[in-house]
Design an enzyme around this catalytic site. Structure first.
Site, PDB file in Angstrom:
ATOM      1  N   CYS A 180      -1.683   9.340   3.076  1.00 33.46           N
ATOM      2  CA  CYS A 180      -1.585   8.826   1.708  1.00 33.46           C
ATOM      3  C   CYS A 180      -2.802   9.276   0.888  1.00 33.46           C
ATOM      4  CB  CYS A 180      -1.473   7.314   1.714  1.00 33.46           C
ATOM      5  SG  CYS A 180      -2.810   6.522   2.629  1.00 33.46           S
ATOM      6  N   GLU A 209       0.888  -1.176   0.000  1.00 33.66           N
ATOM      7  CA  GLU A 209       0.000   0.000   0.000  1.00 33.66           C
ATOM      8  C   GLU A 209       0.913   1.208   0.000  1.00 33.66           C
ATOM      9  OE1 GLU A 209      -3.968  -1.501   0.206  1.00 33.66           O
ATOM     10  OE2 GLU A 209      -3.156   0.495  -0.108  1.00 33.66           O
TER      11      GLU A 209
HETATM   12  P1  NAD Z   1       8.824   4.965   4.000  1.00 36.49           P
HETATM   13  O1  NAD Z   1       8.646   4.132   2.797  1.00 36.49           O
HETATM   14  O2  NAD Z   1      10.039   5.790   4.138  1.00 36.49           O
HETATM   15  O3  NAD Z   1       8.778   4.062   5.313  1.00 36.49           O
HETATM   16  C1  NAD Z   1       7.746   3.143   5.557  1.00 36.49           C
HETATM   17  C2  NAD Z   1       8.276   2.018   6.419  1.00 36.49           C
HETATM   18  O4  NAD Z   1       9.253   1.266   5.697  1.00 36.49           O
HETATM   19  C3  NAD Z   1       8.965   2.479   7.705  1.00 36.49           C
HETATM   20  O5  NAD Z   1       8.625   1.603   8.751  1.00 36.49           O
HETATM   21  C4  NAD Z   1      10.439   2.336   7.351  1.00 36.49           C
HETATM   22  O6  NAD Z   1      11.267   2.139   8.461  1.00 36.49           O
HETATM   23  C5  NAD Z   1      10.434   1.104   6.467  1.00 36.49           C
HETATM   24  N1  NAD Z   1      11.558   0.984   5.553  1.00 36.49           N
HETATM   25  C6  NAD Z   1      12.336   1.975   5.047  1.00 36.49           C
HETATM   26  N2  NAD Z   1      13.253   1.446   4.190  1.00 36.49           N
HETATM   27  C7  NAD Z   1      13.048   0.113   4.165  1.00 36.49           C
HETATM   28  C8  NAD Z   1      13.656  -0.968   3.464  1.00 36.49           C
HETATM   29  N3  NAD Z   1      14.664  -0.769   2.616  1.00 36.49           N
HETATM   30  N4  NAD Z   1      13.186  -2.217   3.657  1.00 36.49           N
HETATM   31  C9  NAD Z   1      12.139  -2.428   4.482  1.00 36.49           C
HETATM   32  N5  NAD Z   1      11.533  -1.448   5.181  1.00 36.49           N
HETATM   33  C10 NAD Z   1      11.972  -0.190   5.024  1.00 36.49           C
HETATM   34  O7  NAD Z   1       7.506   5.829   4.090  1.00 36.49           O
HETATM   35  P2  NAD Z   1       7.198   7.016   5.102  1.00 36.49           P
HETATM   36  O8  NAD Z   1       7.843   8.244   4.600  1.00 36.49           O
HETATM   37  O9  NAD Z   1       7.452   6.581   6.485  1.00 36.49           O
HETATM   38  O10 NAD Z   1       5.622   7.116   4.936  1.00 36.49           O
HETATM   39  C11 NAD Z   1       5.045   7.974   4.034  1.00 36.49           C
HETATM   40  C12 NAD Z   1       4.688   7.251   2.755  1.00 36.49           C
HETATM   41  O11 NAD Z   1       3.786   6.181   3.021  1.00 36.49           O
HETATM   42  C13 NAD Z   1       3.966   8.141   1.781  1.00 36.49           C
HETATM   43  O12 NAD Z   1       4.425   7.902   0.482  1.00 36.49           O
HETATM   44  C14 NAD Z   1       2.513   7.718   1.922  1.00 36.49           C
HETATM   45  O13 NAD Z   1       1.715   8.011   0.820  1.00 36.49           O
HETATM   46  C15 NAD Z   1       2.663   6.253   2.160  1.00 36.49           C
HETATM   47  N6  NAD Z   1       1.464   5.742   2.842  1.00 36.49           N
HETATM   48  C16 NAD Z   1       0.616   4.911   2.146  1.00 36.49           C
HETATM   49  C17 NAD Z   1      -0.557   4.448   2.730  1.00 36.49           C
HETATM   50  C18 NAD Z   1      -1.516   3.560   1.965  1.00 36.49           C
HETATM   51  O14 NAD Z   1      -2.352   2.895   2.593  1.00 36.49           O
HETATM   52  N7  NAD Z   1      -1.471   3.506   0.645  1.00 36.49           N
HETATM   53  C19 NAD Z   1      -0.857   4.817   4.037  1.00 36.49           C
HETATM   54  C20 NAD Z   1       0.033   5.677   4.713  1.00 36.49           C
HETATM   55  C21 NAD Z   1       1.197   6.101   4.102  1.00 36.49           C
END
Ligand code: NAD
Length: 485
Positions: free
Chosen positions: A286, A252
């Site tokens: 998001c 997501e």
């Molecule tokens: P992010 O991708 O930086 O981080 C998300 C998670 O992934 C965190 O827990 C982070 O520690 C982990 N992570 C980071 N690098 C990783 C890797 N290489 N391998 C595995 N895990 C890793 O996102 P963010 O900045 O924390 O959140 C914002 C983003 O999330 C925005 O793009 C937003 O649109 C999206 N989002 C989507 C939804 C949805 O349901 N579609 C909901 C909320 C947020």
């Protein structure tokens, strides 16, 4: 009510009880004030490995508990969350920088997620199949095994819970990795809730950490599925790493959602819904309205109204009931927002209000003179910024809405419902709301996006059965079947 969070578990992870992790500890800060809220353990790759081993051991017994008994654990967890509602809301406000309404909504939604999951525990879980010879032929859903869940910081409780609760109730063991910015609201409190609700040890592990912890989870051979919510860039990396092991992945991801205002819309209401869509929780959702597409006959008046709304919003400490706009989660995210606005201005966009920050507080901002190449149109901003662009007819509106690699949610404001339904069919978006905002969710709908907003996976209701189980075909014959050789 005794608080669930206490000093005894501060700086620890939840993995076969509470313990000191090999990855050390980290302070948790309140973004609005910089005050230290507590401390979290950080799970290292070795901690993840140990958790996987324990989860693999515990899962079979948990699956054998049967649905009704697992559902009881969910109902207890929902009751406990009701009882501890205030403690959760407090952390939701302080750790995320959220106003009370957002934190309350997240807690209420999480109760809904747990109760919907409880319902799955006692739902039919298979089909009786026709057969030429077998006395019984059936398809039944069985657990996947161990599910790794990676969640972001913006709605840390509900975005974790919407996967944790259904994955558990369907007989899986779960490893949850909350984001390091929100490890209490999105991690420790969830562990305490299920610990108190009577979940057996080893079935749930909560392993806060950064990208390294996430990577360890994604690449661990004992983890059968990854449920990831976060950015599209990270989601791509997760999918690539998981592909090497042919691991099931549910993604997501980000959005850049269109709020379309047709010329027959109620202007005041369209602007109010648009302001809510762009500014709620500082635009860090998001589902945030990332692009306002307005019919050219209304666009000047719409921008004026949106500016009025933006100027009326009080920015400050979210625990103050007068506040509408709290802080951005951290300096890095704030820089991301201001960088997109500055690059948009260099490309010709005009700031109609806002565009400035103080500390972590970014003013609600309205931009016009946007075209489809402006960074604020192209990129997911994840901040309180509303870019407005105009269109000439319905086909033009659809073209603009679809001019994005994302496809999460959209909204259409109009008094012609048939026309709006027609436009909705042409929009590449997993969710469309007519005369409402882009920011909509419920635990019993198939929540999810198209295009780069995900992998086609859905959260919610019966979609969760497909996400967290796999099929097993079983036949039974009265006596051994005879074959020619
Ligand atoms: P992010 O991708 O930086 O981080 C998300 C998670 O992934 C965190 O827990 C982070 O520690 C982990 N992570 C980071 N690098 C990783 C890797 N290489 N391998 C595995 N895990 C890793 O996102 P963010 O900045 O924390 O959140 C914002 C983003 O999330 C925005 O793009 C937003 O649109 C999206 N989002 C989507 C939804 C949805 O349901 N579609 C909901 C909320 C947020």
């Amino acid at each position: 009510v005794e608080p669930l969070m206490n000093d005894a578990i501060s700086g620890q992870i939840y993995s076969d009880g509470w313990r000191k992790p090999a990855g050390g500890t980290r302070e948790v800060h309140e973004p609005a004030t910089g005050r230290v809220l507590g401390s979290t353990g950080i799970a290292s790759a070795e901690d993840v490995e140990a958790a996987v081993e324990s989860a693999v051991r515990a899962q079979d017994e948990w699956a054998r508990w049967g649905g009704p008994r697992r559902g009881e654990v969910m109902r207890s967890a929902a009751r406990l969350l009701e009882e501890h509602r205030e403690e959760f809301i407090e952390f939701g406000m302080r750790e995320c920088g959220a106003i009370r309404g957002k934190a309350e909504n997240e807690v209420q939604g999480s109760i809904g997620e747990i109760l919907e999951a409880a319902g799955l525990a006692t739902a039919p879980y298979g089909d009786l199949l026709p057969s030429d010879s077998a006395s019984l032929s059936m398809a039944r859903r069985v657990p996947l095994g161990v599910v790794g869940i990676i969640a972001p910081w913006n709605f840390p409780l509900i975005l974790a819970m919407r996967s944790v609760a259904p994955a558990l109730v369907l007989g899986n063991a779960v490893l949850l990795k909350p984001d390091v910015n929100t490890p209490i609201f999105g991690g420790s409190l969830i562990a305490r809730l299920f610990e108190e609700a009577g979940l057996p040890p080893g079935v749930l592990h909560v392993l806060p950490g950064g990208p390294e912890t996430g990577e360890a989870l994604v690449t661990a051979p004992g983890v059968d599925m990854i449920s990831f919510t976060g950015s599209t860039a990270t989601g791509r990396k997760v999918a690539q790493a998981a592909a090497a092991q042919l691991k099931k992945v549910s993604l997501e991801l980000g959005g850049n959602n269109a709020h379309i205002v047709l010329e027959d819309a109620d202007l005041e209401k369209a602007a109010s819904t648009g302001a809510w869509g762009s500014f709620l929780h500082q635009g860090q959702i998001c589902l945030t309205t990332g692009r306002h597409l307005v019919h050219e006959a209304l666009s000047e008046a719409y921008v004026d109204k949106l500016v009025e709304h933006a100027k009326a919003l009080r920015v400050g400490d979210p625990t103050d009931p007068e506040t509408a706009i709290g802080p951005i989660i951290n300096q890095q995210q704030l820089h991301r927002v201001s960088d997109i606005v500055e690059r948009s201005v260099s490309a010709g966009a005009r700031v109609r209000t806002g565009g400035e920050s103080s500390g972590l507080f970014y003013q609600p901002t309205v931009l016009d003179q946007i075209d489809t190449q402006t960074p604020a149109f192209r990129e997911e901003i994840f901040g309180p910024v509303a870019p407005v662009i105009s269109f000439s007819d319905d086909a033009d509106a659809v073209r603009l809405a679809n001019d994005s690699e994302y496809g999460l949610t959209a909204a259409i404001q109009t008094s012609s419902l048939g026309r709006a339904l027609d436009i909705a069919r042409s929009i590449k978006s997993g969710m469309v709301h007519i005369n409402d905002t882009t920011v909509n969710d419920a635990p019993y709908v198939p929540f999810g996006g198209m295009g780069d907003s995900g992998s086609g996976a859905r959260h919610g209701g019966t979609a969760n059965l497909d996400e967290y189980t796999q099929w097993q075909w079983v036949t039974v014959h009265d006596s051994p079947v005879e074959y020619p050789f």
